[in-house]
Design a protein around this motif. Structure first.
Motif, PDB file in Angstrom:
ATOM      1  N   LYS A   1       2.577   2.328 -11.784  1.00 12.01           N
ATOM      2  CA  LYS A   1       1.675   2.951 -10.808  1.00 12.01           C
ATOM      3  C   LYS A   1       0.956   4.114 -11.468  1.00 12.01           C
ATOM      4  O   LYS A   1       1.590   5.062 -11.938  1.00 12.01           O
TER       5      LYS A   1
ATOM      6  N   GLY B   1      -6.131  -2.345   0.192  1.00 16.35           N
ATOM      7  CA  GLY B   1      -6.296  -1.005  -0.354  1.00 16.35           C
ATOM      8  C   GLY B   1      -5.717  -0.832  -1.742  1.00 16.35           C
ATOM      9  O   GLY B   1      -6.017   0.150  -2.425  1.00 16.35           O
ATOM     10  N   VAL B   2      -4.889  -1.784  -2.215  1.00 12.95           N
ATOM     11  CA  VAL B   2      -4.267  -1.682  -3.531  1.00 12.95           C
ATOM     12  C   VAL B   2      -5.202  -2.284  -4.577  1.00 12.95           C
ATOM     13  O   VAL B   2      -5.798  -3.348  -4.359  1.00 12.95           O
TER      14      VAL B   2
ATOM     15  N   THR C   1      -2.596   6.738  -6.522  1.00 17.01           N
ATOM     16  CA  THR C   1      -2.025   6.527  -5.187  1.00 17.01           C
ATOM     17  C   THR C   1      -1.930   5.044  -4.839  1.00 17.01           C
ATOM     18  O   THR C   1      -0.888   4.570  -4.379  1.00 17.01           O
ATOM     19  N   ASN C   2      -2.994   4.282  -5.052  1.00 17.82           N
ATOM     20  CA  ASN C   2      -2.990   2.848  -4.769  1.00 17.82           C
ATOM     21  C   ASN C   2      -3.477   2.048  -5.969  1.00 17.82           C
ATOM     22  O   ASN C   2      -4.005   0.947  -5.817  1.00 17.82           O
TER      23      ASN C   2
ATOM     24  N   TRP D   1      -2.481   0.266  -9.602  1.00 14.45           N
ATOM     25  CA  TRP D   1      -1.384  -0.234 -10.437  1.00 14.45           C
ATOM     26  C   TRP D   1      -1.976  -0.929 -11.662  1.00 14.45           C
ATOM     27  O   TRP D   1      -2.980  -1.640 -11.565  1.00 14.45           O
TER      28      TRP D   1
ATOM     29  N   ALA E   1       0.848  -1.201   0.000  1.00 11.48           N
ATOM     30  CA  ALA E   1       0.000   0.000   0.000  1.00 11.48           C
ATOM     31  C   ALA E   1       0.881   1.247   0.000  1.00 11.48           C
ATOM     32  O   ALA E   1       2.020   1.229   0.482  1.00 11.48           O
ATOM     33  N   ASN E   2       0.368   2.320  -0.528  1.00 12.60           N
ATOM     34  CA  ASN E   2       1.134   3.566  -0.608  1.00 12.60           C
ATOM     35  C   ASN E   2       1.516   4.076   0.774  1.00 12.60           C
ATOM     36  O   ASN E   2       2.551   4.720   0.941  1.00 12.60           O
ATOM     37  N   SER E   3       0.669   3.793   1.771  1.00 14.77           N
ATOM     38  CA  SER E   3       0.979   4.245   3.137  1.00 14.77           C
ATOM     39  C   SER E   3       2.195   3.514   3.707  1.00 14.77           C
ATOM     40  O   SER E   3       2.826   3.996   4.649  1.00 14.77           O
TER      41      SER E   3
ATOM     42  N   GLY F   1      -2.096  -7.585  -4.428  1.00 15.78           N
ATOM     43  CA  GLY F   1      -1.914  -6.282  -3.797  1.00 15.78           C
ATOM     44  C   GLY F   1      -2.257  -6.323  -2.328  1.00 15.78           C
ATOM     45  O   GLY F   1      -3.161  -7.070  -1.897  1.00 15.78           O
TER      46      GLY F   1
END
Length: 582
Positions: free
Chosen positions: A568, A545-546, A571-572, A574, A516-518, A542
């Motif tokens: 990408k 959240g991805v 934000t999440n 791909w 995840a981006n976080s 993923g």
């Protein structure tokens, strides 16, 4: 010259609309007007398409309202395409007559000598181009947007046709609105007045009147039924109870065979006995005396010793006098003429005075005396900043004289206009030195703040340290940034994998996870290549959240040495493309 502003509209997926305004000058017989600038202001959603232009020439703003259309079926996500090139420039307008000669520009290279043209007459100053209005019409979803240019070159108008966009998601419920004002009180309700009436052996209630309400009185004469009012007496509720079955000696069949019980209190059925009278002798005498007195006085009320009779004229006069009124009015409480006039209004039957008269204390009218003319004994005058005044104040006779104060002087409008055209800080004299040097001055680069400038050719210009570091971080043309070989059955991408090839080299099934981006903040547009180097099939998944976008939702590499690319997109989000299977 007149400004026209052709507008080009380009519709891009995902409910975006790009508007390009290309100003174009068309020569006229006069001097160039101020060029008009049309800026795009607000673009917001709404129920009805609309467009408006605010401001005035030469600076105006176009505001658009774009309606949301019905939400269509969700399509398969496609790759993000490159932005198309800008549209071609519009055709050049017709050549206008030759205008006034402009200011001399810098001298250019000598060109071929052309034919000498006729000198044109100077024209009048042409009007500035303006945009006077715009309209917008909603079109069906999927229709091509349109724009129509109208009006004249000096006053253009636009008519936009804007297609209906996709229906947006349902918005959050709004806050509860403020409580409304209390409504006006309604009319008072009516209360029925009942009477008991006989219906053979039955007794029922009938509405004989209504009381206490406002507005139109309801209808009377109805009866009380089992569940409301009825108009037929037979349908009314009997409020008389059943006859008793007693065995006493007062049976109705014996003592009231004619059924007179209901008439027991009728005056015609009452009989006076020896000791019980319907009315006493004293009551009869009082009534007889009162009747005789009323006849004697012709139906007027009897007056005692403290009362007096009076005529209708006197009564009407008394009706017009307020309670507590005084025969002589008290004028002490009136501070102004208006208050006095209002206080005396209606107190006199026949006012005959004029506006120049007043009322004396005895009630008579008198004329105001003339106010004698006064004499001015002194006149003073104060002077504003920059002036002085002498001879002030004047008593009796004298002259007031103005003069400029010390440090001030007057100047003409021409001098004032000249001062307005001079910038603040301008020197009065010519240049006396340059960078502290006088005489025949030769300047070095340090004299003009350019000490760090090197006079090198474009081919020999160096780059800064920051540019060199940035270039060092770029991929070498035609090469991968590196290869990361993983021999386990599970691997989560790291930021260092950006731009590299990740090889999954294991004989058993294995999984590659996108974080995840976080957890790992890959920049948007980052790319990672994946290769199933071993015999074990690689699955790409993923973290929470991805979202992975792939053809038919496939996320497994096909077989050994199959490859795929991840890039990408948000934000999440791909995108996965390559040799994939379900």
């Amino acid at each position: 010259m007149v400004l026209t502003s052709p507008i080009r509209i380009r519709v891009i997926p995902q409910r975006k609309m790009r508007i390009r305004v290309v100003p174009r000058l068309i020569p006229t017989d006069g001097k160039d007007g101020a060029p008009n600038v049309l800026a795009i202001g607000t673009v917001q959603g709404g129920d009805t398409a609309a467009a408006s232009i605010t401001g005035s020439s030469p600076s105006q703003v176009l505001n658009l309202v774009l309606p949301k259309g019905d939400k269509g079926d969700k399509g398969d996500p496609g790759p993000h395409g490159e932005e198309g090139p800008a549209g071609a420039q519009g055709d050049q307008g017709p050549k206008g007559d030759k205008g006034d000669t402009g200011d001399t520009g810098p001298k250019g290279d000598k060109g071929d000598k052309g034919d000498k043209g006729d000198k044109g007459d100077p024209g009048d100053v042409g009007p500035s181009g303006t945009i006077t209005g715009a309209t917008a019409t909603g079109l069906a979803a999927g229709a091509a947007p349109t724009v129509t240019l109208g009006g004249t070159p000096q006053a253009r108008t636009f008519a936009f046709g804007i297609p209906k966009g996709d229906k947006g998601d349902k918005g959050d419920q709004g806050d509860v609105g403020p409580k409304g004002d209390k409504g006006d009180a309604g009319d008072d309700g009516w209360t029925p007045v009942f009477a008991v009436v006989a219906d053979g052996d039955r007794y029922v209630q009938q509405v004989v009147d209504w009381t206490g309400g406002t507005g139109t009185k309801p209808t009377t004469g109805q009866y009380v039924g089992p569940s409301g009012f009825v108009s037929v007496i037979a349908n009314a509720v009997n409020i008389r109870g059943a006859s008793g079955s007693g065995t006493g000696d007062m049976l109705a069949s014996v003592y009231d065979p004619a059924n007179k019980a209901g008439d027991a209190f009728a005056m015609d059925n009452m009989v006076e006995g020896t000791d019980t009278k319907i009315m006493t002798a004293a009551e009869r005498a009082a009534i007889s005396a009162n009747t005789a007195a009323r006849h004697t006085h012709s139906n007027k009320a009897i007056l005692d010793g403290t009362q007096q009779s009076f005529t209708t004229a006197l009564k009407n006069k008394l009706d017009g006098v307020e309670t507590g009124a005084d025969k002589t009015p008290d004028l002490s409480g009136f501070a102004t003429t208006a208050q006095l006039t209002a206080g005396l209004s209606g107190k006199f039957d026949n006012p005959t005075g004029t506006t120049s008269q007043y009322i004396r204390g005895d009630g008579s009218l008198a004329t105001f005396p003339a106010i004698p003319a006064g004499t001015v004994t002194s006149v003073g005058l104060s002077a504003p900043t920059g002036f002085t005044v002498s001879g002030s104040p004047v008593t009796g006779s004298g002259t007031l004289t103005f003069a400029y104060a010390s440090g001030y002087t007057g100047f003409t409008t021409t001098l004032k206009n000249k001062l307005d055209g001079i910038e603040t800080g301008a020197q009065v004299n010519t240049v006396t030195s340059v960078a502290g040097k006088t005489g025949a001055v030769t300047l070095a680069k340090g004299d003009v703040g350019l000490g760090n400038v090197d006079n090198t050719s474009d081919a020999d210009k160096p780059v800064s340290s920051a540019q060199a570091a940035a270039l060092a971080g770029k991929e070498t043309l035609g090469e991968q940034a590196g290869i990361n070989t993983q021999t386990g059955t599970a691997y989560t991408l790291a930021l260092a994998d950006k731009g590299k090839v990740v090889e999954m080299n294991n004989g058993s099934a294995n999984t590659l996870t996108i974080p995840a981006n976080s957890d790992v903040a890959f920049p948007v547009n980052s790319r990672v290549d994946i290769v199933q180097y071993g015999a074990g099939q690689t699955t790409i998944t993923g973290a929470s959240g991805v979202v992975i976008y792939s053809s038919d939702g496939n996320t497994k590499l096909n077989k050994q040495y199959s490859g795929a690319t991840l890039y990408k997109r948000s934000t999440n989000g791909w995108v996965l493309i390559g040799d994939l299977v379900a």
